[in-house]
Motif scaffolding. Structure first.
Motif, PDB file in Angstrom:
ATOM      1  N   GLY A 267       0.860  -1.337   0.026  1.00  0.00           N
ATOM      2  CA  GLY A 267      -0.054   0.001   0.000  1.00  0.00           C
ATOM      3  C   GLY A 267       0.703   1.327   0.084  1.00  0.00           C
ATOM      4  O   GLY A 267       0.450   2.313  -0.821  1.00  0.00           O
ATOM      5  N   THR A 268       1.779   1.341   1.001  1.00  0.00           N
ATOM      6  CA  THR A 268       2.876   2.362   0.850  1.00  0.00           C
ATOM      7  C   THR A 268       3.392   2.595  -0.363  1.00  0.00           C
ATOM      8  O   THR A 268       3.474   3.666  -0.911  1.00  0.00           O
ATOM      9  CB  THR A 268       3.830   2.412   2.126  1.00  0.00           C
ATOM     10  OG1 THR A 268       3.251   1.955   3.277  1.00  0.00           O
ATOM     11  CG2 THR A 268       4.793   3.638   2.126  1.00  0.00           C
ATOM     12  N   PHE A 269       4.007   1.531  -1.284  1.00  0.00           N
ATOM     13  CA  PHE A 269       4.777   1.613  -2.308  1.00  0.00           C
ATOM     14  C   PHE A 269       3.888   2.410  -3.447  1.00  0.00           C
ATOM     15  O   PHE A 269       4.185   3.124  -3.999  1.00  0.00           O
ATOM     16  CB  PHE A 269       5.068   0.155  -2.796  1.00  0.00           C
ATOM     17  CG  PHE A 269       5.573  -0.083  -4.232  1.00  0.00           C
ATOM     18  CD1 PHE A 269       6.654   0.552  -4.610  1.00  0.00           C
ATOM     19  CD2 PHE A 269       4.723  -0.247  -5.206  1.00  0.00           C
ATOM     20  CE1 PHE A 269       7.327   0.441  -5.981  1.00  0.00           C
ATOM     21  CE2 PHE A 269       4.957  -0.347  -6.562  1.00  0.00           C
ATOM     22  CZ  PHE A 269       6.305   0.321  -6.985  1.00  0.00           C
ATOM     23  N   TRP A 270       2.431   1.840  -3.498  1.00  0.00           N
ATOM     24  CA  TRP A 270       1.405   2.323  -4.369  1.00  0.00           C
ATOM     25  C   TRP A 270       1.218   3.655  -4.118  1.00  0.00           C
ATOM     26  O   TRP A 270       1.072   4.674  -5.149  1.00  0.00           O
ATOM     27  CB  TRP A 270       0.354   1.447  -4.645  1.00  0.00           C
ATOM     28  CG  TRP A 270       0.730   0.328  -5.686  1.00  0.00           C
ATOM     29  CD1 TRP A 270       0.771  -0.922  -5.156  1.00  0.00           C
ATOM     30  CD2 TRP A 270       1.168   0.326  -6.649  1.00  0.00           C
ATOM     31  NE1 TRP A 270       1.185  -1.788  -5.979  1.00  0.00           N
ATOM     32  CE2 TRP A 270       1.317  -1.163  -7.067  1.00  0.00           C
ATOM     33  CE3 TRP A 270       1.288   1.118  -8.010  1.00  0.00           C
ATOM     34  CZ2 TRP A 270       1.692  -1.593  -8.478  1.00  0.00           C
ATOM     35  CZ3 TRP A 270       1.819   0.621  -9.070  1.00  0.00           C
ATOM     36  CH2 TRP A 270       1.976  -0.625  -9.637  1.00  0.00           C
ATOM     37  N   LEU A 271       1.129   4.156  -2.879  1.00  0.00           N
ATOM     38  CA  LEU A 271       0.781   5.375  -2.541  1.00  0.00           C
ATOM     39  C   LEU A 271       2.032   6.472  -2.995  1.00  0.00           C
ATOM     40  O   LEU A 271       1.876   7.538  -3.641  1.00  0.00           O
ATOM     41  CB  LEU A 271       0.312   5.676  -1.151  1.00  0.00           C
ATOM     42  CG  LEU A 271       0.322   7.029  -0.512  1.00  0.00           C
ATOM     43  CD1 LEU A 271      -1.032   7.530  -1.243  1.00  0.00           C
ATOM     44  CD2 LEU A 271       0.149   7.164   0.957  1.00  0.00           C
ATOM     45  N   VAL A 272       3.029   6.171  -2.864  1.00  0.00           N
ATOM     46  CA  VAL A 272       4.256   6.953  -3.155  1.00  0.00           C
ATOM     47  C   VAL A 272       4.286   6.888  -4.632  1.00  0.00           C
ATOM     48  O   VAL A 272       4.758   7.976  -5.129  1.00  0.00           O
ATOM     49  CB  VAL A 272       5.476   6.224  -2.473  1.00  0.00           C
ATOM     50  CG1 VAL A 272       6.694   6.923  -3.218  1.00  0.00           C
ATOM     51  CG2 VAL A 272       5.609   6.478  -0.890  1.00  0.00           C
ATOM     52  N   THR A 273       4.023   5.979  -5.301  1.00  0.00           N
ATOM     53  CA  THR A 273       4.297   5.802  -6.697  1.00  0.00           C
ATOM     54  C   THR A 273       3.211   6.780  -7.404  1.00  0.00           C
ATOM     55  O   THR A 273       3.525   7.298  -8.535  1.00  0.00           O
ATOM     56  CB  THR A 273       4.152   4.387  -7.368  1.00  0.00           C
ATOM     57  OG1 THR A 273       5.084   3.594  -6.564  1.00  0.00           O
ATOM     58  CG2 THR A 273       4.238   4.377  -8.726  1.00  0.00           C
ATOM     59  N   ILE A 274       1.961   6.498  -7.151  1.00  0.00           N
ATOM     60  CA  ILE A 274       0.940   7.653  -7.444  1.00  0.00           C
ATOM     61  C   ILE A 274       1.421   9.005  -7.064  1.00  0.00           C
ATOM     62  O   ILE A 274       1.138  10.105  -8.091  1.00  0.00           O
ATOM     63  CB  ILE A 274      -0.203   6.929  -7.046  1.00  0.00           C
ATOM     64  CG1 ILE A 274      -0.689   5.778  -7.411  1.00  0.00           C
ATOM     65  CG2 ILE A 274      -1.453   8.158  -7.068  1.00  0.00           C
ATOM     66  CD1 ILE A 274      -1.870   5.046  -7.039  1.00  0.00           C
ATOM     67  N   LEU A 275       1.734   9.296  -5.884  1.00  0.00           N
ATOM     68  CA  LEU A 275       2.048  10.527  -5.734  1.00  0.00           C
ATOM     69  C   LEU A 275       3.091  10.997  -6.287  1.00  0.00           C
ATOM     70  O   LEU A 275       3.132  12.524  -6.862  1.00  0.00           O
ATOM     71  CB  LEU A 275       2.436  10.773  -4.123  1.00  0.00           C
ATOM     72  CG  LEU A 275       1.177  10.928  -3.114  1.00  0.00           C
ATOM     73  CD1 LEU A 275       1.602  10.637  -1.728  1.00  0.00           C
ATOM     74  CD2 LEU A 275       0.093  12.051  -3.286  1.00  0.00           C
ATOM     75  N   LEU A 276       4.159  10.472  -6.696  1.00  0.00           N
ATOM     76  CA  LEU A 276       5.450  10.767  -7.409  1.00  0.00           C
ATOM     77  C   LEU A 276       4.838  11.027  -8.973  1.00  0.00           C
ATOM     78  O   LEU A 276       5.403  12.018  -9.488  1.00  0.00           O
ATOM     79  CB  LEU A 276       6.386  10.017  -7.439  1.00  0.00           C
ATOM     80  CG  LEU A 276       7.322   9.930  -6.088  1.00  0.00           C
ATOM     81  CD1 LEU A 276       8.169   8.815  -6.069  1.00  0.00           C
ATOM     82  CD2 LEU A 276       7.941  11.085  -5.795  1.00  0.00           C
ATOM     83  N   GLY A 277       4.046  10.283  -9.415  1.00  0.00           N
ATOM     84  CA  GLY A 277       3.440  10.521 -10.782  1.00  0.00           C
ATOM     85  C   GLY A 277       2.703  11.778 -10.849  1.00  0.00           C
ATOM     86  O   GLY A 277       2.811  12.371 -11.799  1.00  0.00           O
ATOM     87  N   VAL A 278       1.832  11.967  -9.917  1.00  0.00           N
ATOM     88  CA  VAL A 278       0.923  13.211  -9.915  1.00  0.00           C
ATOM     89  C   VAL A 278       1.916  14.448  -9.874  1.00  0.00           C
ATOM     90  O   VAL A 278       1.769  15.600 -10.542  1.00  0.00           O
ATOM     91  CB  VAL A 278      -0.086  13.187  -8.873  1.00  0.00           C
ATOM     92  CG1 VAL A 278      -0.728  14.513  -8.669  1.00  0.00           C
ATOM     93  CG2 VAL A 278      -1.081  11.965  -9.206  1.00  0.00           C
ATOM     94  N   LEU A 279       2.894  14.224  -8.877  1.00  0.00           N
ATOM     95  CA  LEU A 279       3.744  15.466  -8.885  1.00  0.00           C
ATOM     96  C   LEU A 279       4.437  15.750  -9.906  1.00  0.00           C
ATOM     97  O   LEU A 279       4.822  16.947 -10.495  1.00  0.00           O
ATOM     98  CB  LEU A 279       4.570  15.501  -7.674  1.00  0.00           C
ATOM     99  CG  LEU A 279       3.886  15.332  -6.248  1.00  0.00           C
ATOM    100  CD1 LEU A 279       4.781  15.075  -5.170  1.00  0.00           C
ATOM    101  CD2 LEU A 279       3.494  16.859  -6.011  1.00  0.00           C
ATOM    102  N   THR A 280       5.095  14.773 -10.493  1.00  0.00           N
ATOM    103  CA  THR A 280       5.657  14.756 -11.948  1.00  0.00           C
ATOM    104  C   THR A 280       4.726  15.398 -12.976  1.00  0.00           C
ATOM    105  O   THR A 280       5.423  16.395 -13.708  1.00  0.00           O
ATOM    106  CB  THR A 280       6.360  13.483 -12.452  1.00  0.00           C
ATOM    107  OG1 THR A 280       7.263  13.110 -11.392  1.00  0.00           O
ATOM    108  CG2 THR A 280       7.124  13.763 -13.556  1.00  0.00           C
ATOM    109  N   TRP A 281       3.552  14.846 -12.991  1.00  0.00           N
ATOM    110  CA  TRP A 281       2.773  15.661 -13.940  1.00  0.00           C
ATOM    111  C   TRP A 281       2.426  17.029 -13.727  1.00  0.00           C
ATOM    112  O   TRP A 281       2.375  17.863 -14.805  1.00  0.00           O
ATOM    113  CB  TRP A 281       1.345  14.809 -14.018  1.00  0.00           C
ATOM    114  CG  TRP A 281       0.550  15.094 -14.948  1.00  0.00           C
ATOM    115  CD1 TRP A 281       0.803  14.830 -16.338  1.00  0.00           C
ATOM    116  CD2 TRP A 281      -0.540  16.281 -14.911  1.00  0.00           C
ATOM    117  NE1 TRP A 281      -0.599  15.576 -17.040  1.00  0.00           N
ATOM    118  CE2 TRP A 281      -1.233  16.335 -16.137  1.00  0.00           C
ATOM    119  CE3 TRP A 281      -0.992  17.026 -13.930  1.00  0.00           C
ATOM    120  CZ2 TRP A 281      -2.273  17.289 -16.445  1.00  0.00           C
ATOM    121  CZ3 TRP A 281      -2.010  17.964 -13.958  1.00  0.00           C
ATOM    122  CH2 TRP A 281      -2.706  17.982 -15.224  1.00  0.00           C
ATOM    123  N   LEU A 282       2.380  17.346 -12.493  1.00  0.00           N
ATOM    124  CA  LEU A 282       2.131  18.681 -12.192  1.00  0.00           C
ATOM    125  C   LEU A 282       3.200  19.709 -12.436  1.00  0.00           C
ATOM    126  O   LEU A 282       3.157  21.016 -12.975  1.00  0.00           O
ATOM    127  CB  LEU A 282       1.680  19.249 -10.690  1.00  0.00           C
ATOM    128  CG  LEU A 282       0.409  18.550 -10.250  1.00  0.00           C
ATOM    129  CD1 LEU A 282       0.157  18.554  -8.988  1.00  0.00           C
ATOM    130  CD2 LEU A 282      -0.693  19.266 -11.006  1.00  0.00           C
TER     131      LEU A 282
END
Length: 107
Positions: free
Chosen positions: A5-20
């Motif tokens: 769960g932590t892995f996917w949370l960090v992965t999704i957050l990093l993807g969103v931040l990179t997109w922003l």
């Protein structure tokens, strides 16, 4: 190791931040004319960033455990000269060939 769960949370957050970060330049400024003073400064970004990426790899390469290697320094000097004199492709070729030749000669 971290749980799934932590892995996917960090992965999704990093993807969103990179997109922003990318959207801030491409989406917000993509259709606008940039001011001349900003264009002048942006012209020097590559000149400032590229040496900052290359110099540590030349002076403290991971392949030698962080110790300075005269062959890599000489190859970088050959690439710098070839790039200044003949262009980017010549710099790549001169740097690689010089390093490979020196490594082959010294074993």
């Amino acid at each position: 190791m971290i749980d799934t769960g932590t892995f996917w949370l960090v992965t999704i957050l990093l993807g969103v931040l990179t997109w922003l970060i990318r959207f801030s330049f491409l989406g917000l400024l993509g259709g606008r004319e940039l001011p001349d003073w900003l264009l002048v400064h942006l012209r020097y970004v590559g000149v400032g960033v590229l040496p900052a990426m290359v110099v540590p790899m030349v002076l403290w390469p991971a392949a030698t455990g962080g110790a300075a290697d005269p062959m890599r320094i000489f190859a970088a000097a050959a690439a710098l000269y070839a790039g200044w004199r003949f262009g980017v492709i010549a710099a790549l070729a001169a740097g690689m060939m010089t390093l490979w030749l020196l490594q082959a000669l010294t074993g």
